[in-house]
Each structure stands twice: as C-alpha cells, then as structure tokens.
Design a protein around this motif. Structure first.
Motif, PDB file in Angstrom:
ATOM      1  N   GLY A   1      42.425  37.935  77.961  1.00 12.28           N
ATOM      2  CA  GLY A   1      41.583  38.528  78.915  1.00 12.28           C
ATOM      3  C   GLY A   1      42.216  39.841  79.265  1.00 12.28           C
ATOM      4  O   GLY A   1      42.007  40.072  80.449  1.00 12.28           O
ATOM      5  N   ALA A   2      42.403  40.866  78.477  1.00 16.47           N
ATOM      6  CA  ALA A   2      42.883  41.795  78.862  1.00 16.47           C
ATOM      7  C   ALA A   2      42.258  43.148  78.756  1.00 16.47           C
ATOM      8  O   ALA A   2      42.961  44.251  79.183  1.00 16.47           O
ATOM      9  N   SER A   3      41.041  43.238  78.528  1.00 16.39           N
ATOM     10  CA  SER A   3      40.517  44.395  78.146  1.00 16.39           C
ATOM     11  C   SER A   3      40.226  45.265  79.199  1.00 16.39           C
ATOM     12  O   SER A   3      39.891  46.485  79.131  1.00 16.39           O
ATOM     13  N   GLN A   4      39.858  44.586  80.369  1.00 12.05           N
ATOM     14  CA  GLN A   4      39.107  45.403  81.712  1.00 12.05           C
ATOM     15  C   GLN A   4      39.616  44.595  82.858  1.00 12.05           C
ATOM     16  O   GLN A   4      40.293  43.735  82.746  1.00 12.05           O
ATOM     17  N   GLY A   5      39.277  45.234  83.918  1.00  6.44           N
ATOM     18  CA  GLY A   5      39.391  44.604  85.069  1.00  6.44           C
ATOM     19  C   GLY A   5      40.874  44.108  85.453  1.00  6.44           C
ATOM     20  O   GLY A   5      41.881  44.845  85.241  1.00  6.44           O
ATOM     21  N   ILE A   6      41.048  42.739  86.168  1.00  5.59           N
ATOM     22  CA  ILE A   6      42.389  42.521  86.390  1.00  5.59           C
ATOM     23  C   ILE A   6      43.207  42.271  85.269  1.00  5.59           C
ATOM     24  O   ILE A   6      44.489  42.705  85.499  1.00  5.59           O
ATOM     25  N   GLY A   7      42.893  41.909  83.989  1.00  4.39           N
ATOM     26  CA  GLY A   7      43.625  41.836  82.940  1.00  4.39           C
ATOM     27  C   GLY A   7      44.197  43.072  82.461  1.00  4.39           C
ATOM     28  O   GLY A   7      45.565  43.194  82.328  1.00  4.39           O
ATOM     29  N   ALA A   8      43.388  44.129  82.289  1.00  2.00           N
ATOM     30  CA  ALA A   8      43.925  45.430  82.116  1.00  2.00           C
ATOM     31  C   ALA A   8      45.148  46.006  83.024  1.00  2.00           C
ATOM     32  O   ALA A   8      46.012  46.337  82.643  1.00  2.00           O
ATOM     33  N   GLU A   9      45.086  45.557  84.411  1.00  2.00           N
ATOM     34  CA  GLU A   9      45.900  46.035  85.281  1.00  2.00           C
ATOM     35  C   GLU A   9      47.121  45.130  85.119  1.00  2.00           C
ATOM     36  O   GLU A   9      48.033  45.737  85.332  1.00  2.00           O
ATOM     37  N   LEU A  10      47.016  43.744  84.720  1.00  2.00           N
ATOM     38  CA  LEU A  10      48.314  43.166  84.419  1.00  2.00           C
ATOM     39  C   LEU A  10      49.012  43.619  83.202  1.00  2.00           C
ATOM     40  O   LEU A  10      50.291  43.780  83.496  1.00  2.00           O
ATOM     41  N   VAL A  11      48.449  44.006  82.282  1.00  2.00           N
ATOM     42  CA  VAL A  11      48.857  44.605  81.286  1.00  2.00           C
ATOM     43  C   VAL A  11      49.625  46.040  81.504  1.00  2.00           C
ATOM     44  O   VAL A  11      50.927  46.153  81.129  1.00  2.00           O
ATOM     45  N   LYS A  12      48.956  46.638  82.382  1.00  2.00           N
ATOM     46  CA  LYS A  12      49.627  48.094  82.928  1.00  2.00           C
ATOM     47  C   LYS A  12      50.785  47.537  83.706  1.00  2.00           C
ATOM     48  O   LYS A  12      52.106  48.274  83.546  1.00  2.00           O
ATOM     49  N   TYR A  13      50.682  46.884  84.563  1.00  2.00           N
ATOM     50  CA  TYR A  13      51.870  46.286  85.589  1.00  2.00           C
ATOM     51  C   TYR A  13      53.076  45.939  84.778  1.00  2.00           C
ATOM     52  O   TYR A  13      54.155  46.178  85.067  1.00  2.00           O
ATOM     53  N   PHE A  14      52.927  44.912  83.824  1.00  2.00           N
ATOM     54  CA  PHE A  14      54.078  44.308  83.147  1.00  2.00           C
ATOM     55  C   PHE A  14      54.541  45.337  82.000  1.00  2.00           C
ATOM     56  O   PHE A  14      55.916  45.290  81.915  1.00  2.00           O
ATOM     57  N   SER A  15      53.753  46.269  81.371  1.00  2.00           N
ATOM     58  CA  SER A  15      54.272  47.124  80.574  1.00  2.00           C
ATOM     59  C   SER A  15      55.355  48.173  81.075  1.00  2.00           C
ATOM     60  O   SER A  15      55.826  48.713  80.604  1.00  2.00           O
ATOM     61  N   ALA A  16      55.240  48.413  82.472  1.00  2.00           N
ATOM     62  CA  ALA A  16      55.970  49.414  83.231  1.00  2.00           C
ATOM     63  C   ALA A  16      57.090  48.666  83.800  1.00  2.00           C
ATOM     64  O   ALA A  16      58.043  49.382  84.331  1.00  2.00           O
ATOM     65  N   GLN A  17      57.342  47.255  83.408  1.00  2.00           N
ATOM     66  CA  GLN A  17      58.508  46.499  83.821  1.00  2.00           C
ATOM     67  C   GLN A  17      59.655  46.928  82.903  1.00  2.00           C
ATOM     68  O   GLN A  17      59.395  46.839  81.441  1.00  2.00           O
ATOM     69  N   PRO A  18      61.055  46.859  83.230  1.00  2.00           N
ATOM     70  CA  PRO A  18      62.037  47.244  82.124  1.00  2.00           C
ATOM     71  C   PRO A  18      62.230  45.890  81.188  1.00  2.00           C
ATOM     72  O   PRO A  18      61.790  44.791  81.852  1.00  2.00           O
TER      73      PRO A  18
END
Ligand SMILES: NC(=O)c1ccc[n+]([C@@H]2O[C@H](COP(=O)([O-])OP(=O)(O)OC[C@H]3O[C@@H](n4cnc5c(N)ncnc54)[C@H](OP(=O)(O)O)[C@@H]3O)[C@@H](O)[C@H]2O)c1
Length: 226
Positions: A9-26
C-alpha cells in the motif's frame, strides 16, 4: 548488512511517505507494492526502491509468486487499506466483501505468501485504525471499514501466538486521523492533526525498534480520539 523493508500500500498517503523515509536511510532496500505501478514509478526514483504492482483484492498468492524480492524481508508494513463511508442500511454485499478482502483477508493472504521470504527476526506491522480499537469512539457510516480493521487487530494477536517460538514478530498500530486522500474523501473539510509524513516517521521508528520488545500488541496511535 542491508535492511530490506516491504511496504504494502505504497502508492500514496502514509505508504508513500514510508517509502520516502526508509529509502533515505543508509543500507536500506525498499520494495513498494500497490496497484498503481505507474504512480510508484513516477514518485520513487531512488535507486534503492523497487516497485511492483500488487492487488490484494484478488489472487494474492499468484501475484506475489511473480515478484522478485531482492533479499529476505526484515520489515513488512501492511499499510494497504480501503475505506467506504456509507450508512449501515446502504452497505452492499460488495462493500462488505471489498472492505474485508482489502483490510484483512488480502493482508492475511499476502503475509502467508511472504512467510518463506522473511528473515529470521522479521517485524511485521499491521496498520489498523482507532475505529477498530476496542472501546474507542466510533463514527457512523464506518461499519464495513472499522469491523474489518478490528479483525486485523485480532489477526495480529493470533499470528503472534502461532509464531511466538520463531523470531517473527507482529504488532498492530491503530491510527487516529491522518491528513491523506482517504481521510479527505471520507470526511471532506475535516482537518486531521497529523500529516502523513509525521505518521510515517512514527511507524518507521516503531518498525525499526519495537520488534525487539513487543509481539502481538495492539497500540492506539492517536491524539484526537479517546
Ligand atoms: N488517513 C487516516 O486518517 C487513517 C486513519 C486510520 C487508519 N488509516 C489506515 O492507514 C493506511 C494508509 O491509509 P492512507 O490514509 O494513507 O490511505 P490512502 O491514501 O487511500 O492509501 C491507501 C494505500 O492502500 C493501497 N491499496 C488500496 N487497495 C489496495 C489493493 N487492493 N491492493 C494493494 N494496495 C491497495 C493504495 O494503493 P493503490 O490504490 O495504488 O492500490 C494506497 O497506496 C490504511 O490502511 C488506512 O486504513 C488511515
């Protein structure tokens, strides 16, 4: 070693923000799943994000088999959800079916299909709602949605019991109102006290930390709902 996080459930809303957060982690690889592959491909250009189409309303096991996961899954966030806001007497069989299929059956089926792919100490987080939290304030028109979210809470407790002797951990977060398209469509004009980005940061930190200390817990995450 790198961490592999799957967001359902990654395409928008909270899910999209989760993708952005985790992808910025080393040292983190993210697999993003939802129906709208075009939107995910446009939104997520990061090299460590792999997006795949998955519709949990049908043939979940077959669809998951076709996905090439890069490595064992360390964190799975079952964030996909469907909300229908309608008076109880107007809810149709299809409304009930789609609510339960998306919010609980599809989540159970995808978790089941992913079982062989988890790392030995993986943490699975189910995203439920305050509407499905026992004793919380309830809202008219949310019978199909909130009862299915309550079932998701119950799944969490049952899974944790059944897998308690493995390293797998499952917990459930019952969210209060978050400003997203889902909320705006259901309650036009209402302003939530929490943004999708704020909530995603909380969920991500919980996912990273709580698996070491908690299993089978149903947690209210709300500042606006008793
Ligand atoms: N916003 C709130 O106030 C609030 C409060 C409590 C709980 N929640 C829960 O938080 C989660 C995220 O909600 P949100 O507000 O960010 O909602 P949203 O903006 O509507 O996002 C829902 C996500 O679920 C995906 N999804 C829906 N049906 C799917 C299906 N059949 N197969 C695969 N993916 C599917 C959607 O992607 P596609 O359409 O691309 O498939 C989308 O990425 C949901 O579980 C929701 O119930 C939200």
């Amino acid at each position: 070693m790198s961490k592999h996080v799957v967001i359902l459930g990654a395409s928008q809303g909270i899910g999209a923000e989760l993708v952005k957060y985790f992808s910025a982690q080393p040292d983190t690889i993210v697999t993003a799943l939802s129906r709208n592959l075009m939107r995910m491909n446009l939104e997520f250009k990061q090299k460590n994000v792999n997006s795949y189409a998955l519709d949990i309303s049908k043939d979940v096991a077959i669809q998951i088999k076709a996905i090439q996961f890069v490595s064992p899954i360390d964190i799975l966030i079952n964030n996909a959800g469907f909300l229908i806001h309608k008076p109880f007497e107007m809810l149709t069989h299809e409304d009930f079916q789609l609510s339960y299929q998306t919010n609980v059956i599809g989540i159970m089926e995808s978790t089941q299909a992913l079982l062989p792919r988890f790392s030995t100490d993986a943490h699975i987080i189910n995203i439920s709602s305050m509407g499905g939290f026992q004793g919380s304030l309830k809202f008219a028109g949310l019978t199909a949605y909130s009862t299915s979210k309550a079932a998701l809470c119950s799944f969490t407790e049952l899974f944790a019991e059944e897998y308690k002797n493995t390293g797998l951990r499952m917990n459930c977060l019952c969210l209060g109102a978050v400003q997203t398209q889902m909320l705006s469509a259901a309650f036009p004009g209402y302003k939530a006290p929490t943004s999708a980005k704020q909530m995603a940061e909380f969920i991500a930190n919980f996912a990273l930390q709580a698996g070491k200390l908690m299993n089978g817990k149903i947690i209210a995450v709300s500042s606006s709902n008793p």
